[in-house]
Design an enzyme around this catalytic site. Structure first.
Site, mmCIF file in Angstrom:
data_model
loop_
_atom_site.group_PDB
_atom_site.id
_atom_site.type_symbol
_atom_site.label_atom_id
_atom_site.label_comp_id
_atom_site.label_asym_id
_atom_site.label_seq_id
_atom_site.Cartn_x
_atom_site.Cartn_y
_atom_site.Cartn_z
ATOM 1 N N HIS A 1 66.257 -49.325 -14.302
ATOM 2 C CA HIS A 1 64.948 -49.811 -14.736
ATOM 3 C C HIS A 1 63.979 -48.375 -14.195
ATOM 4 O O HIS A 1 64.867 -47.494 -12.805
ATOM 5 C CB HIS A 1 65.313 -50.631 -14.427
ATOM 6 C CG HIS A 1 64.989 -51.429 -12.352
ATOM 7 N ND1 HIS A 1 66.074 -51.202 -11.876
ATOM 8 C CD2 HIS A 1 64.289 -51.112 -11.461
ATOM 9 C CE1 HIS A 1 66.219 -51.013 -11.188
ATOM 10 N NE2 HIS A 1 65.563 -51.036 -10.821
ATOM 11 N N GLU B 1 68.620 -52.195 -6.414
ATOM 12 C CA GLU B 1 68.716 -53.566 -6.519
ATOM 13 C C GLU B 1 68.748 -54.273 -7.380
ATOM 14 O O GLU B 1 69.271 -55.779 -6.608
ATOM 15 C CB GLU B 1 67.109 -53.545 -5.936
ATOM 16 C CG GLU B 1 65.849 -52.884 -5.699
ATOM 17 C CD GLU B 1 65.342 -52.168 -6.526
ATOM 18 O OE1 GLU B 1 65.011 -51.548 -8.004
ATOM 19 O OE2 GLU B 1 65.490 -50.518 -5.797
#
Length: 134
Positions: free
Chosen positions: A93, A88
């Site tokens: 992350h 994304e």
């Protein structure tokens, strides 16, 4: 060009911060699968989590562990699940998601709609638990 997450870390874009140290930043996902769904990111901009050095990757997971323990304290659950998807936003992350069952980790599940006040309360609960564990 700085990523969305780099802009959040720099304070250029607001976030619901739950934890931070000199190398990592943790904040609430704005499209959460569950109350307490948190993202852990390195402050150094790296697209792919496995492009981090071994030391950075290990330290990121230790930081994420402490955030996960705080999430579990603030939002009792069977476990805090961890997911690394990373398509994304081009900034490594880790998703930390409180779960009662494995299907709570499905990203195709409907996302929660929370008010600003609700996000602030969730962030404060996790941050307080994180400080207590520090």
């Amino acid at each position: 060009m700085a990523t969305l997450f780099s802009k959040i870390i720099a304070g250029e874009i607001p976030s619901y911060k739950v934890a931070e140290d000199e190398h990592f930043y943790a904040f609430l996902d704005i499209n959460p699968l569950a109350k307490g769904h948190t993202l852990v990111v390195p402050k150094r901009e790296v697209d792919y989590i496995f492009d981090l050095t071994d030391e950075e990757l290990a330290a990121m997971h230790v930081f994420a562990k402490h955030v996960a323990l705080a999430i579990q304290k603030a939002f009792p659950c069977r476990k805090v699940g961890e997911a690394v998807i990373g398509l994304e936003v081009p900034h490594a992350h880790i998703h930390l998601i409180p779960m009662q069952k494995e299907s709570d980790m499905l990203f195709s599940n409907p996302k929660l709609k929370l008010s600003d006040d609700a996000f602030k309360a969730v962030a404060e609960a996790i941050h307080t638990a994180w400080l207590e564990n520090a």
